[in-house]
Structures are given as structure tokens and as C-alpha cells.
Scaffold this active site. Sequence first.
Site, PDB file in Angstrom:
ATOM      1  N   ASN A  69     -23.866-143.911 -52.412  1.00  0.00           N
ATOM      2  CA  ASN A  69     -24.632-143.256 -51.356  1.00  0.00           C
ATOM      3  C   ASN A  69     -25.937-142.716 -51.926  1.00  0.00           C
ATOM      4  OD1 ASN A  69     -22.832-143.658 -49.251  1.00  0.00           O
ATOM      5  ND2 ASN A  69     -21.883-141.637 -49.427  1.00  0.00           N
ATOM      6  N   HIS A 115     -20.625-146.828 -41.776  1.00  0.00           N
ATOM      7  CA  HIS A 115     -21.757-147.602 -42.324  1.00  0.00           C
ATOM      8  C   HIS A 115     -22.014-148.866 -41.502  1.00  0.00           C
ATOM      9  CE1 HIS A 115     -22.066-145.333 -46.207  1.00  0.00           C
ATOM     10  NE2 HIS A 115     -20.800-145.097 -45.957  1.00  0.00           N
TER      11      HIS A 115
HETATM   12 FE1  HDE Z   1     -16.862-145.731 -47.902  1.00  0.00          FE
HETATM   13  N1  HDE Z   1     -16.042-147.114 -46.646  1.00  0.00           N
HETATM   14  N2  HDE Z   1     -15.153-144.682 -47.870  1.00  0.00           N
HETATM   15  N3  HDE Z   1     -17.704-144.254 -49.056  1.00  0.00           N
HETATM   16  N4  HDE Z   1     -18.581-146.726 -47.946  1.00  0.00           N
HETATM   17  C1  HDE Z   1     -16.661-148.195 -46.179  1.00  0.00           C
HETATM   18  O1  HDE Z   1     -15.756-150.377 -46.150  1.00  0.00           O
HETATM   19  C2  HDE Z   1     -13.974-145.143 -47.421  1.00  0.00           C
HETATM   20  C3  HDE Z   1     -17.098-143.128 -49.502  1.00  0.00           C
HETATM   21  C4  HDE Z   1     -19.677-146.442 -48.684  1.00  0.00           C
HETATM   22  O2  HDE Z   1     -22.805-151.689 -46.916  1.00  0.00           O
HETATM   23  C5  HDE Z   1     -15.737-149.152 -45.454  1.00  0.00           C
HETATM   24  O3  HDE Z   1     -16.537-152.489 -45.904  1.00  0.00           O
HETATM   25  C6  HDE Z   1     -12.931-144.177 -47.681  1.00  0.00           C
HETATM   26  C7  HDE Z   1     -17.856-142.500 -50.538  1.00  0.00           C
HETATM   27  C8  HDE Z   1     -20.721-147.387 -48.402  1.00  0.00           C
HETATM   28  O4  HDE Z   1     -20.923-152.704 -46.455  1.00  0.00           O
HETATM   29  C9  HDE Z   1     -14.374-148.463 -45.614  1.00  0.00           C
HETATM   30  C10 HDE Z   1     -13.553-143.122 -48.286  1.00  0.00           C
HETATM   31  C11 HDE Z   1     -18.959-143.296 -50.689  1.00  0.00           C
HETATM   32  C12 HDE Z   1     -20.186-148.269 -47.461  1.00  0.00           C
HETATM   33  C13 HDE Z   1     -14.724-147.218 -46.392  1.00  0.00           C
HETATM   34  C14 HDE Z   1     -14.937-143.449 -48.413  1.00  0.00           C
HETATM   35  C15 HDE Z   1     -18.846-144.383 -49.756  1.00  0.00           C
HETATM   36  C16 HDE Z   1     -18.851-147.829 -47.203  1.00  0.00           C
HETATM   37  C17 HDE Z   1     -16.167-149.513 -44.072  1.00  0.00           C
HETATM   38  C18 HDE Z   1     -12.938-141.804 -48.730  1.00  0.00           C
HETATM   39  C19 HDE Z   1     -20.142-143.086 -51.642  1.00  0.00           C
HETATM   40  C20 HDE Z   1     -20.889-149.435 -46.792  1.00  0.00           C
HETATM   41  C21 HDE Z   1     -16.625-150.955 -44.119  1.00  0.00           C
HETATM   42  C22 HDE Z   1     -11.923-141.953 -49.670  1.00  0.00           C
HETATM   43  C23 HDE Z   1     -19.774-143.184 -53.031  1.00  0.00           C
HETATM   44  C24 HDE Z   1     -20.797-150.680 -47.619  1.00  0.00           C
HETATM   45  C25 HDE Z   1     -16.329-151.388 -45.453  1.00  0.00           C
HETATM   46  C26 HDE Z   1     -21.580-151.788 -46.937  1.00  0.00           C
HETATM   47  C27 HDE Z   1     -17.971-148.478 -46.338  1.00  0.00           C
HETATM   48  C28 HDE Z   1     -13.792-146.336 -46.775  1.00  0.00           C
HETATM   49  C29 HDE Z   1     -15.887-142.544 -48.969  1.00  0.00           C
HETATM   50  C30 HDE Z   1     -19.868-145.377 -49.643  1.00  0.00           C
HETATM   51  C31 HDE Z   1     -13.629-148.162 -44.328  1.00  0.00           C
HETATM   52  C32 HDE Z   1     -11.486-144.341 -47.313  1.00  0.00           C
HETATM   53  C33 HDE Z   1     -17.488-141.249 -51.331  1.00  0.00           C
HETATM   54  C34 HDE Z   1     -22.123-147.423 -48.998  1.00  0.00           C
HETATM   55  O5  HDE Z   1     -13.492-149.243 -46.343  1.00  0.00           O
END
Ligand code: HDE
Length: 703
Positions: free
Chosen positions: A160, A87
Site C-alpha cells: 500500500n 481494491h
Molecule cells: Fe489485501 N486483499 N488484504 N491488503 N490487498 C486483496 O486480493 C486481504 C492488506 C492489497 O491490485 C484481495 O486479488 C486480507 C494489507 C492490495 O490486484 C483480497 C487482508 C495490504 C490489493 C485481499 C488484507 C493489502 C489487495 C482482493 C488482511 C497492504 C490489490 C482481490 C489480513 C500491505 C491487489 C485480490 C491488486 C487485494 C485480502 C490486508 C494490499 C481479498 C484478508 C495489509 C494492494 O484477497
Amino acid sequence: MARTVRQSSGKPATIHDQKLVRANGGELHQIAEEGTEVLTTAQGGPVTDDQNTLKIGQRGPTLIEDFHFREKIFHFDHERIPERVVHARGYGAHGFFETYESLAAYTRADIFQRAGEKTPVFVRFSTVAGSKGSFDLARDVRGFAVKFYTKEGNWDLVGNNIPVFFIQDAIKFPDIIHSVKPEPDRAFPQAQSAHDNFWDFISLTPESMHMIMWVMSDRAIPRSFRFMQGFGVHTFRLVNAKDESTFVKFIWKPKLGMQSVVWNEAVKINGADPDFHRRDLWNAIQSGDFPEWELNLQLFDQEFADSFDFDVLDPTKIIPEEILAPVPVGRLVLDRMPENFFAETEQVAFMTQNVPPGIDFSNDPLLQGRNFSYLDTQLKRLGSPNFTHIPINAPKCPFAHFQQDGHMAMRNPVGRVNYQPNSWGEGPRESPQKGFSTFANPEEGQKVRLRPESFADHYSQARQFFISQTPPEQRHIVMALTFELSKCENPVIRERMVSHLLNIDETLGAAVAEKLGINKLPNPADSAIAPRDDLPASPALSILENGPESFAGRKVGVLVSAGADAALLKKLQAAIEDEGAVMEVIAPKVGGVEAADGSWIEGKHMIDGGPSVLFDAVALILSDEGAERLVGEAAARDFVADAFAHCKFIAFSPEAVPLLQKAGIDPEADEGMIDLGDQKSIATFIQSSRKLRLWSREMAVKL
Ligand code: HDE
């Protein structure tokens, strides 16, 4: 000392005719006059010369004692912070959330207690795979992250625009992300899933099949952030004052309805305006057309959850809206852009574990893993445990704790006491009444590494999604899969994917195989349990079934030439604006053209800079000579040819016919071609445009 306050209205700042002073070497200096602000170093020291380093003699060498130069370069060298690992590319805005009615029966969260309560929010939309500088219209999932600054601390709903995910267990997240990112040896492709590594991983991961249907659908190429839905994905819990828990799924629905572009358009938009989505949000908010979404809840209890043969903890499943109607509980309005992109949009730190009392987690293994990752990642990105001191991350309610020191500590404790309990009678105390208390769900079991059997069905809902799409949407899924798999060099991967598609829907698998030139269909993939083919279609899953009722919020591009009919243009503009849409003029030169009546028509774009892919519908208001000239210009021919191929509604003055014909378009081809020679034609154009696209044309243009 006061810092210059930057202009943030979005309107161009007034340009002053500057007096510049020429110095010995000939370079220009902008000298502070009496009463104007003096340029300083970060230490506050006034600066004499910002054009030349300190040197011995005119031609050097440069002196290391030049502290102004060293500080300036030092700071510049450290301007970048790590981009988000996923993201990375995003765009944010401020606004508010307004609660419709009290939800006290379900949750004790303060934000949901009072009708009309307004809570400030910051929202960041994003793509997932591309780097910070990638283009907006990648085929990708969009992030929809909302930070609510509630009176009981920050609540982050980090969602999302798609309600399911690729994987069922957080331990697979680095693998799926590695696979979609540029391949490590060659460092391409950027912001694309169309390559071997991604499809290799996917074809070896059947649990991703439902998500694949969504990301190959038009949901992954939204027209703008304003026209997409958002989802919390996981099942969460609401907990009321009596400690009773209700399961909940969160859904955002855009007030303007959903809309997507077509793939051929997306590819061209990325060239014409890589910031298409950013610009759209910026323009809408700056013009006062504030984007709005409704928050909907799907509320259910354990007994209801048990009635399904899938698990509500499995993030690859949805509960169809036809089975459990979402209840609107409030609205989100975005009404203010950040004053500084870096300070706010880049530094905002969303964390799934930010929940107020009354909102709690379920055991969804993906959510549990996320609750670790989001805190961890902030330390890497923002560089200090004090990232909550940055204004965009700080709560807006009173807060008090004994955390101290660390890099960049901005809020430092005063007084003697920095621990608890203490007998000095100072500092904050715990509150069993007001504090967050975890829902006491009874849990027991052996420590195991196992995927639950209840997570084993990978195809039934993928099929349900596919059969819920209208024929044009199904065609787009077939084309998207064909495009993506055709970029895979390894035929084994293509075939392996087709074997999964056959489990989803035989016609889908066969259509993709045919388009890929796979003559002998592979056997359907092995499945852990037999896919169901009796799940009924869910119309709520289609974008086209849930389009807007009006053309509000959309944009018409009008191509004009010298000698155009200004009165007709004015009438058209009035009708477009009455509908709540926007008109932009494209002219041979950006300065504009002289109309037939001698008036001046201002241009917003020149033809090369304003291709029709940037608009939802187009009109051509030309003179005979203007049309004659434009016939010879490739950009003008592309303007109409693309609009036609992308199934847009096209209104035209009769003089424009030669341009249409030169582009190979029959002016009477279909009802999407609207001749402005007729009195009622403007009304017809606006009414037709509400449908956004004339999909029946799609088969004829064979895009
Ligand atoms: Fe994320 N995800 N994600 N994700 N995600 C990040 O956090 C992660 C997942 C989502 O505008 C990171 O600050 C793991 C699902 C958004 O700043 C990180 C897993 C969904 C954003 C991270 C998921 C999301 C992130 C990277 C699997 C929808 C952007 C930078 C277990 C429900 C937020 C940060 C923004 C961002 C980890 C799966 C949505 C690395 C480990 C499912 C919208 O922490």
C-alpha cells in the site's frame, strides 16, 4: 485466424473516411473489401450481416436458430467477472526492476544476485473502498502491488502507499471492510469513509489509530500514483544461501518526490476528471516520461527488533527511518501500458504467498491471513484454478508441474506421465538445492486465541506521526477528521473518536472537538497501556519535508483568449518543458484562438472542461478584450479563484488583472502571484512552482 491487432501507442489511430453501403431497411453496412479481414463468429464462421437478427419476414418474429446473434449476446451477457472485493478500482502498467548491487549476503533470491539485472514487472495501483467505476480521488489508502517475473517464479509484493494497517489480526478484515463499504441497507456512500459505520468500527478499534492518522493525512489524496511512496507493510525475511535470516521492510520511493492535493481540490477533481490518476499514468508513459521508484530495504536482526517496546510483527507499527535508514537496492521503471485493460489489469492476480526462494514470511498475523485470502479470492474472481494460464499471471521463467484439467485449461500435459514419483524417466523432479525452503524458525506454544501483549500500544506511534507533520499538514489532518466525523449522524461516534484523539495529541483532540462543536471534551479513551509522549518527530513521515527538487513531471494549465501574446506563450512553454513539465492550453473554445500576431494557438481544453484543479500551477495569457469577456464567465472566474484557494502559483499577463479582481484576488496578494509583464518573471514562476504550493497563503484563504 488472426485477430485485428489494436492500436496501442496511445496516439489517435488514423481515421479512415469509410464507405458504408445502405441496405434495404436503410441501415448502413461496413462491407469487407478484397484483402480486408472478414468478421466471423467465435467459431470462425464468416458473418454476412451484423446489423439485423434473423427474422421471419421484415417485422419478425426473431428466430432462435440465429446462431450469430445468440453467440454475440451470450458472450456479451458474460463479459463481467466479479470485481475485487477490495481494491476494485485500479490501473496497471508494465515495466522493469533493475537491481543495483548483489544482495547475496542477505538473500539467495536470484533477482538480487547481480548488479544491473533487469526483471520484468507488472504494477497495479488501486483505491481500496470504492467499486470498479468509482472516482480516483477518494480519500483512501492506495494499493501498490508489484508482480516481479523473476527467474525463480513470480514474486508479488502486494503493498500500500501507507506503511501500517487498520487491524492487527486478519480475522478483523471482513469487519473493517464491511464498515467502510456502502452501508448495506441504503447502499451508500460510495468510495467514502465519511459515514457512521466506518467511524463506529474505528472508534471501537483502538489498534486502528495509527493508520487513522495516515488516512486522514494528505497521503490519502495523492496527486498521482507517480508521486506516492509504497510499502510492503509487514516485516518479511530475507534468507541467504547459508540459511541465515534477516528481517526486512520494503519501501518504494518515487523519483519525482511526493505530492498530494488538498481536499477541496480532490472533491472537484472527482467531478472534473474521475479518471485523474489513470489519465496521469497513461499520459506520462505514452509521452515517454516513465515513472520511477527506488526500492529501499530496512534490514535488521532479532536483537534490533527486541530493542523496541513494540513488536515488529505488529502491522500497525513502523520503524522510523531516522532509527533505521532504508538502503536503496534497485529501481522500478514503468514504461509500457497494457494492450488491453481487462486481459492484464483486471485479470492480474496478486498473491502475497508468491515469494521466490530467499524471501520468506514473518509471523505477522495479518500477513499469515493474507497468505490464505489471496489464493482463495482468485478462484472466485477468475473462475478457474487455471488462472495462472492467463498470460499476465503466468511466470516468465521455465515451469513444469503435474497439475491438469479444470475449467479453461490452456496448457495441457503431453505424454503418459502425470504423477510423481514415476519410473518412466519423464517429467520434472524436486530440487532441494534450487527449491523454496522455508526458514526453519523454531516455533512452539499452546494453541490460543490471544492478542500478544507486545501489540498493546495503540497511540504512541499515532502521536509520533502527528507531531512529525508540518503545520499545514497538521491542519489538513484536523480538517479531514472534522469533515469525516461531521458526516456521522450519531454524536456518540463523534465523541468516542475525540476521546481517542485526546490520547494521540491533546491539541489535535481539542481542535477537532472545537470544530465539531463539542463543547465539553470527553475523557481520553481507556488505553491498554499508557501512550508514550517521548517518541521524537520523524521528518521522513512528512510529505512536505520530502517534496521534489524540481517541477519535473508536473503540469501547468495556461488559460488563453483571442488576441493573446503568442510569443509570451511560446517562451513560457519552452521554460516549462525545459523543467521537464508539461503545458496544456485552455481556451474559450477547444479549437483554439487566434493570437495577436495572427498565429493560431491550439486548445487542449475548453474552459469548462479544463478547470484549474487539473493542474499543478496555472498561467493566464489574455488580451484586454479576452479578459473582459472571461470576466463574465463563471468557469473562468472559478479557474482563477480555485487556483488561488488551492495555494497554486499563478502567472498572469497584465491584461488578466480584471479577471483576477473579479474573482476577488489581489494580483499583488503574495509572492505566489507572478506578473508576466516583468522580464524575469517566467524564470521566477518556474522556480516558485518547484515548491508546488504556497502554503503560507492557506491561512488567508481559509479553505
Ligand atoms: Fe489485501 N486483499 N488484504 N491488503 N490487498 C486483496 O486480493 C486481504 C492488506 C492489497 O491490485 C484481495 O486479488 C486480507 C494489507 C492490495 O490486484 C483480497 C487482508 C495490504 C490489493 C485481499 C488484507 C493489502 C489487495 C482482493 C488482511 C497492504 C490489490 C482481490 C489480513 C500491505 C491487489 C485480490 C491488486 C487485494 C485480502 C490486508 C494490499 C481479498 C484478508 C495489509 C494492494 O484477497
